[in-house]
Write a protein that holds these residues in place. Structure first.
Motif, PDB file in Angstrom:
ATOM      1  N   ALA A  73       6.816  47.241 -19.559  1.00  0.00           N
ATOM      2  CA  ALA A  73       7.941  46.187 -20.240  1.00  0.00           C
ATOM      3  C   ALA A  73       8.299  45.219 -19.742  1.00  0.00           C
ATOM      4  N   LEU A  74       8.196  44.828 -18.427  1.00  0.00           N
ATOM      5  CA  LEU A  74       8.456  43.546 -18.094  1.00  0.00           C
ATOM      6  C   LEU A  74       7.383  42.439 -18.397  1.00  0.00           C
ATOM      7  N   THR A  75       5.810  43.055 -18.350  1.00  0.00           N
ATOM      8  CA  THR A  75       4.927  42.159 -18.802  1.00  0.00           C
ATOM      9  C   THR A  75       4.864  42.018 -20.341  1.00  0.00           C
ATOM     10  N   CYS A  76       5.462  42.760 -21.115  1.00  0.00           N
ATOM     11  CA  CYS A  76       5.553  42.687 -22.422  1.00  0.00           C
ATOM     12  C   CYS A  76       6.480  41.597 -22.879  1.00  0.00           C
ATOM     13  N   PHE A  77       7.759  41.713 -22.006  1.00  0.00           N
ATOM     14  CA  PHE A  77       8.600  40.717 -22.346  1.00  0.00           C
ATOM     15  C   PHE A  77       8.215  39.118 -21.815  1.00  0.00           C
ATOM     16  N   GLN A  78       7.324  39.263 -20.804  1.00  0.00           N
ATOM     17  CA  GLN A  78       6.864  37.949 -20.123  1.00  0.00           C
ATOM     18  C   GLN A  78       5.988  37.209 -21.274  1.00  0.00           C
ATOM     19  N   GLU A  79       5.116  37.954 -22.027  1.00  0.00           N
ATOM     20  CA  GLU A  79       4.114  37.701 -22.662  1.00  0.00           C
ATOM     21  C   GLU A  79       4.825  37.138 -24.167  1.00  0.00           C
ATOM     22  N   LYS A 122      14.960  35.898 -25.909  1.00  0.00           N
ATOM     23  CA  LYS A 122      15.686  35.769 -24.450  1.00  0.00           C
ATOM     24  C   LYS A 122      16.758  36.541 -24.196  1.00  0.00           C
ATOM     25  N   VAL A 123      17.512  37.151 -25.429  1.00  0.00           N
ATOM     26  CA  VAL A 123      18.688  37.996 -25.219  1.00  0.00           C
ATOM     27  C   VAL A 123      18.303  39.356 -24.824  1.00  0.00           C
ATOM     28  N   GLU A 124      17.178  39.537 -25.305  1.00  0.00           N
ATOM     29  CA  GLU A 124      16.837  41.206 -25.075  1.00  0.00           C
ATOM     30  C   GLU A 124      16.178  41.240 -23.733  1.00  0.00           C
ATOM     31  N   PHE A 125      15.379  40.223 -23.356  1.00  0.00           N
ATOM     32  CA  PHE A 125      14.705  39.781 -22.017  1.00  0.00           C
ATOM     33  C   PHE A 125      15.776  40.072 -20.955  1.00  0.00           C
ATOM     34  N   ALA A 126      17.033  39.170 -21.093  1.00  0.00           N
ATOM     35  CA  ALA A 126      18.047  39.015 -20.174  1.00  0.00           C
ATOM     36  C   ALA A 126      18.693  40.369 -19.900  1.00  0.00           C
ATOM     37  N   ALA A 127      18.817  41.220 -21.017  1.00  0.00           N
ATOM     38  CA  ALA A 127      19.712  42.425 -20.886  1.00  0.00           C
ATOM     39  C   ALA A 127      18.601  43.513 -20.311  1.00  0.00           C
ATOM     40  N   PHE A 128      17.358  43.442 -20.240  1.00  0.00           N
ATOM     41  CA  PHE A 128      16.501  44.233 -19.689  1.00  0.00           C
ATOM     42  C   PHE A 128      16.576  43.760 -18.190  1.00  0.00           C
ATOM     43  N   LEU A 129      16.533  42.664 -17.796  1.00  0.00           N
ATOM     44  CA  LEU A 129      16.460  42.295 -16.413  1.00  0.00           C
ATOM     45  C   LEU A 129      17.859  42.964 -15.966  1.00  0.00           C
ATOM     46  N   TYR A 130      18.986  42.769 -16.562  1.00  0.00           N
ATOM     47  CA  TYR A 130      20.226  43.181 -16.013  1.00  0.00           C
ATOM     48  C   TYR A 130      20.374  44.882 -16.102  1.00  0.00           C
ATOM     49  N   LYS A 190       7.444  40.626 -29.325  1.00  0.00           N
ATOM     50  CA  LYS A 190       8.880  40.748 -29.024  1.00  0.00           C
ATOM     51  C   LYS A 190       9.187  42.363 -29.460  1.00  0.00           C
ATOM     52  N   LEU A 191       8.952  42.860 -30.513  1.00  0.00           N
ATOM     53  CA  LEU A 191       9.005  44.120 -30.872  1.00  0.00           C
ATOM     54  C   LEU A 191       8.306  45.119 -29.965  1.00  0.00           C
ATOM     55  N   ARG A 192       6.948  44.614 -29.738  1.00  0.00           N
ATOM     56  CA  ARG A 192       6.462  45.762 -28.830  1.00  0.00           C
ATOM     57  C   ARG A 192       7.212  45.935 -27.425  1.00  0.00           C
ATOM     58  N   ALA A 193       7.715  44.668 -27.079  1.00  0.00           N
ATOM     59  CA  ALA A 193       8.581  44.838 -25.665  1.00  0.00           C
ATOM     60  C   ALA A 193       9.735  45.588 -25.970  1.00  0.00           C
ATOM     61  N   SER A 194      10.496  45.563 -27.248  1.00  0.00           N
ATOM     62  CA  SER A 194      11.498  46.401 -27.503  1.00  0.00           C
ATOM     63  C   SER A 194      11.377  47.946 -27.435  1.00  0.00           C
ATOM     64  N   PHE A 195      10.168  48.301 -28.072  1.00  0.00           N
ATOM     65  CA  PHE A 195       9.762  49.571 -28.006  1.00  0.00           C
ATOM     66  C   PHE A 195       9.522  49.967 -26.498  1.00  0.00           C
ATOM     67  N   TYR A 196       8.953  49.509 -25.680  1.00  0.00           N
ATOM     68  CA  TYR A 196       8.861  49.857 -24.475  1.00  0.00           C
ATOM     69  C   TYR A 196      10.316  49.730 -23.660  1.00  0.00           C
TER      70      TYR A 196
END
Length: 326
Positions: free
Chosen positions: A204-210, A230-238, A98-104
């Motif tokens: 970033a999308l791939t990292c959030f999915q993983e 899920k909170v940060e993934f939803a924010a990324f999508l929006y 999750k942190l890796r996805a956050s950095f991307y």
């Protein structure tokens, strides 16, 4: 933000708990914790400066450089020292991915090419009939000529003031902006020397999915770390992909998973989950008019918070807002 308060709390606990058994991994986790501590404050400040003119040397450019540098160093720590050693740790593995996805996610917000627009069509420009203060080289005193009382910034006397340091190169010295007739090279955005400017959204999308797959595999529906993903993934999508309906559906489905979860939790985890569910409830209504918010809900947001079940009881508890400046 690169990490929520929940992520920081779990990261510190994991690092402290494995010090005896795995000191090398614990050291890397503490380094990531320090990185996030320095980064979080800068990301909060940078939210107000996200739209900037990269051709000018401003404070926001320096802030962006620092954010990109911290994100780059955090990715190096995670990808080289943490991810290879967390295969046997369920919760820690979820947090690391999750942190890796956050950095991307930070790369996408502050260093993406093409730039990500949070609100389409919104641009900063000088209104018609007004002149930018930066374009005024001479200060006029109500039609009486140049104000010579005190040397002002940008006045001719200051621009052409002789220097004690003599130029050693033909292009040095002279008026601000270089010698007359010499065309200046195009200004490159400063953080480009740290990481290349490119489209980081697919990564970033791939990292959030993983991270989401791991969270759903290792954690129950109301676990705070699963909710944080899920909170940060939803924010990324929006914000970054502009998949607003998908973002709202994810927030709604996550809240349903929380209420369907049968696992119990202690008081501290319950409070963390309650804060994240409150954020998800507001994200579920984002962009739907007066009930929605124009930005990701965070600290100081108003409204009734929904809380996950604890021990079979459903009741609301007052909880402070959690900073979530994504």
């Amino acid at each position: 933000m690169a990490s929520s308060e929940v992520d920081m709390k779990f990261l510190g606990q994991f690092a402290a708990n494995i010090q005896g058994d795995h000191p090398l991994l614990a050291k890397a986790l503490f380094q990531v914790f320090g990185n996030l501590t320095m980064l979080s404050e800068k990301v909060i400040r940078a939210r107000k400066l996200r739209r900037l003119d990269t051709t000018r040397d401003t404070k926001s450019v320096d802030l962006y450089c620092r954010i990109i540098w911290y994100a780059r160093e955090g990715l190096v720590l995670l990808e080289q020292y943490v991810l290879p050693m967390v295969a046997s740790y369920g919760e820690l593995k979820v947090l690391a991915y999750k942190l890796r996805a956050s950095f991307y996610h930070l790369y996408v917000l502050f260093h993406n090419q093409p730039p990500v627009s949070l609100k389409s069509g919104t641009q900063i420009s000088t209104p018609p009939g007004l002149t930018s203060p930066r374009a005024r080289a001479v200060k006029l005193d109500k039609g009486k000529g140049v104000d010579r009382g005190s040397p002002s910034r940008g006045s001719p006397s200051q621009l052409y003031r002789p220097s004690s340091v003599q130029p050693t190169h033909p292009l040095e010295g002279g008026p601000v902006g270089g010698q007359p007739g010499v065309r200046q090279p195009p200004v490159e955005f400063a953080p480009n020397f740290l990481v290349p400017a490119m489209d980081y959204r697919p990564i970033a999308l791939t990292c959030f999915q993983e991270a989401t797959i791991l969270a759903e595999k290792h954690l129950w529906g109301s676990h705070p770390l699963r909710l944080s993903v899920k909170v940060e993934f939803a924010a990324f999508l929006y914000d970054c992909l502009h998949e607003r309906e998908q973002s709202r559906r994810m927030a709604k489905a996550t809240i349903a998973e929380v209420y369907n979860a049968a696992e119990g939790m202690d008081d501290e985890m319950f409070e963390d989950a309650a804060q994240l569910v409150g954020i998800l409830g507001k994200m579920m209504k984002r962009g739907l008019g007066s009930g929605g918010s124009g930005s990701t809900p965070g600290a100081g947001s108003s409204g009734t918070r929904r809380t996950p079940p604890r021990g079979g009881d459903l009741f609301a508890v007052p909880s402070p807002g959690m900073d979530n400046p994504i």
